[in-house]
Design a protein around this motif. Structure first.
Motif, PDB file in Angstrom:
ATOM      1  N   VAL A 234      13.683  -5.615   6.262  1.00  0.00           N
ATOM      2  CA  VAL A 234      13.497  -5.795   4.815  1.00  0.00           C
ATOM      3  C   VAL A 234      12.073  -5.432   4.403  1.00  0.00           C
ATOM      4  N   THR A 235      11.108  -5.902   5.174  1.00  0.00           N
ATOM      5  CA  THR A 235       9.706  -5.671   4.829  1.00  0.00           C
ATOM      6  C   THR A 235       9.332  -4.196   4.873  1.00  0.00           C
ATOM      7  N   ALA A 236       9.876  -3.465   5.841  1.00  0.00           N
ATOM      8  CA  ALA A 236       9.534  -2.047   5.978  1.00  0.00           C
ATOM      9  C   ALA A 236      10.454  -1.134   5.178  1.00  0.00           C
ATOM     10  N   ALA A 237      11.741  -1.485   5.077  1.00  0.00           N
ATOM     11  CA  ALA A 237      12.712  -0.596   4.447  1.00  0.00           C
ATOM     12  C   ALA A 237      12.502  -0.443   2.943  1.00  0.00           C
ATOM     13  N   ILE A 238      12.152  -1.524   2.274  1.00  0.00           N
ATOM     14  CA  ILE A 238      11.992  -1.452   0.817  1.00  0.00           C
ATOM     15  C   ILE A 238      10.891  -0.474   0.411  1.00  0.00           C
ATOM     16  N   PRO A 239       9.674  -0.597   0.945  1.00  0.00           N
ATOM     17  CA  PRO A 239       8.640   0.385   0.569  1.00  0.00           C
ATOM     18  C   PRO A 239       8.959   1.797   1.049  1.00  0.00           C
TER      19      PRO A 239
ATOM     20  N   GLY B 285      15.601   8.479   1.073  1.00  0.00           N
ATOM     21  CA  GLY B 285      15.243   7.070   1.010  1.00  0.00           C
ATOM     22  C   GLY B 285      16.212   6.207   1.792  1.00  0.00           C
ATOM     23  N   LEU B 286      17.509   6.493   1.663  1.00  0.00           N
ATOM     24  CA  LEU B 286      18.523   5.730   2.399  1.00  0.00           C
ATOM     25  C   LEU B 286      18.425   5.995   3.903  1.00  0.00           C
ATOM     26  N   ALA B 287      18.080   7.223   4.265  1.00  0.00           N
ATOM     27  CA  ALA B 287      17.894   7.535   5.686  1.00  0.00           C
ATOM     28  C   ALA B 287      16.759   6.708   6.270  1.00  0.00           C
ATOM     29  N   LEU B 288      15.700   6.546   5.493  1.00  0.00           N
ATOM     30  CA  LEU B 288      14.562   5.742   5.945  1.00  0.00           C
ATOM     31  C   LEU B 288      14.945   4.271   6.077  1.00  0.00           C
ATOM     32  N   VAL B 289      15.823   3.801   5.207  1.00  0.00           N
ATOM     33  CA  VAL B 289      16.307   2.421   5.315  1.00  0.00           C
ATOM     34  C   VAL B 289      17.090   2.245   6.610  1.00  0.00           C
TER      35      VAL B 289
ATOM     36  N   GLY C 148      10.416   7.248  -0.044  1.00  0.00           N
ATOM     37  CA  GLY C 148      11.328   8.351   0.266  1.00  0.00           C
ATOM     38  C   GLY C 148      11.956   8.953  -0.968  1.00  0.00           C
ATOM     39  N   VAL C 149      12.363   8.098  -1.904  1.00  0.00           N
ATOM     40  CA  VAL C 149      12.963   8.582  -3.154  1.00  0.00           C
ATOM     41  C   VAL C 149      11.941   9.362  -3.970  1.00  0.00           C
TER      42      VAL C 149
ATOM     43  N   LEU D 212       0.827  -1.204   0.000  1.00  0.00           N
ATOM     44  CA  LEU D 212       0.000   0.000   0.000  1.00  0.00           C
ATOM     45  C   LEU D 212       0.863   1.256   0.000  1.00  0.00           C
ATOM     46  N   VAL D 213       1.953   1.239   0.756  1.00  0.00           N
ATOM     47  CA  VAL D 213       2.876   2.377   0.787  1.00  0.00           C
ATOM     48  C   VAL D 213       3.439   2.637  -0.608  1.00  0.00           C
ATOM     49  N   VAL D 214       3.910   1.579  -1.257  1.00  0.00           N
ATOM     50  CA  VAL D 214       4.479   1.712  -2.602  1.00  0.00           C
ATOM     51  C   VAL D 214       3.415   2.179  -3.591  1.00  0.00           C
ATOM     52  N   ALA D 215       2.229   1.585  -3.519  1.00  0.00           N
ATOM     53  CA  ALA D 215       1.149   1.926  -4.452  1.00  0.00           C
ATOM     54  C   ALA D 215       0.751   3.398  -4.329  1.00  0.00           C
TER      55      ALA D 215
END
Length: 236
Positions: free
Chosen positions: A107-112, A126-130, A117-118, A27-30
């Motif tokens: 992994v599950t949270a960082a990717i979306p 985006g990297l900060a969020l990872v 973020g990007v 949902l985040v990605v979408a």
């Protein structure tokens, strides 16, 4: 420890609860992709998607599902007896489970979050969020793992912490933010990559110290609690 890690990962991915990890990250990605495609200004959706959904919901809820599942489900179905009969020190059982919970949650949270973020700001954001996803995943996982050994209703109490303490009270009662993992994550992300999307509400030293304390305290408590279990899986 590698055997415990493998058994934990296999058990986690083999349970239906793992399917619960899929919808929210998607949902985040979408939402991020759709907002970018239709040309909506990131200022209008960035905070809602990254903070309101990603850091405030996806990260803690995924950590709750995984953190309470790596050992809590074994207690519920009685298979914990096989672990308790091994000659391993209890810390050699807890640490692999914490590692699996942290890795899966990260992994599950960082990717979306990276994608959002990007699209909302920059690669650096985006990297900060990872990075903060990994920190938050570790603190949340230690907390929820300990919770799964302290109560028979860890998911319910975990949701109370995430939704009421961090979500509701955190927005209106400033004092509660001192004990909010979400606020530590937001503060550290804002420090690494300052944006208007995130606004720090606690100091960086507090965020770092409290993240470490919660992780250590949760781990130590989980180890101590597991020692109190008898072979039957009941507390003495």
């Amino acid at each position: 420890m590698s055997t415990v890690t493998w058994i934990t990962a296999r058990g986690l991915f083999g349970r239906r609860r793992f399917l619960l990890l899929v919808p929210l990250p998607l949902l985040v990605v979408a939402l991020a992709v759709a907002s970018r495609v239709v040309g909506i200004d990131p200022d209008a959706w960035g905070q809602a998607v990254v903070l309101g959904l990603g850091l405030a919901v996806v990260l803690p809820v995924v950590a709750l599902i995984v953190g309470t599942g790596v050992l809590g489900s074994e207690i519920d179905d009685g298979t914990v007896v096989h672990i308790l009969t091994t000659p391993l020190p209890r810390w050699q059982i807890i640490l692999p489970k914490l590692f699996v919970a942290t890795a899966v949650t990260t992994v599950t949270a960082a990717i979306p979050l990276y994608i959002a973020g990007v699209l909302a700001h920059s690669v650096r954001f985006g990297l900060a969020l990872v990075a903060v996803s990994a920190i938050g995943a570790l603190a949340y996982s230690a907390f929820f793992l300990a919770l799964s050994l302290l109560t028979r209703r860890p998911v319910l109490l975990g949701l109370v912490y995430v939704l009421i303490w961090e979500g509701l009270l955190g927005n209106f009662v400033s004092g509660t933010r001192v004990l909010s993992i979400q606020q530590y994550v937001v503060t550290l992300a804002d420090k690494i990559a300052p944006t208007e999307i995130l606004t720090a509400t606690v100091g960086v030293p507090l965020a770092v110290v409290m993240s470490v304390l919660i992780t250590v305290a949760g781990t130590v408590l989980a180890v101590d609690r597991l020692r109190s279990f008898s072979v039957a899986g009941e507390t003495s």
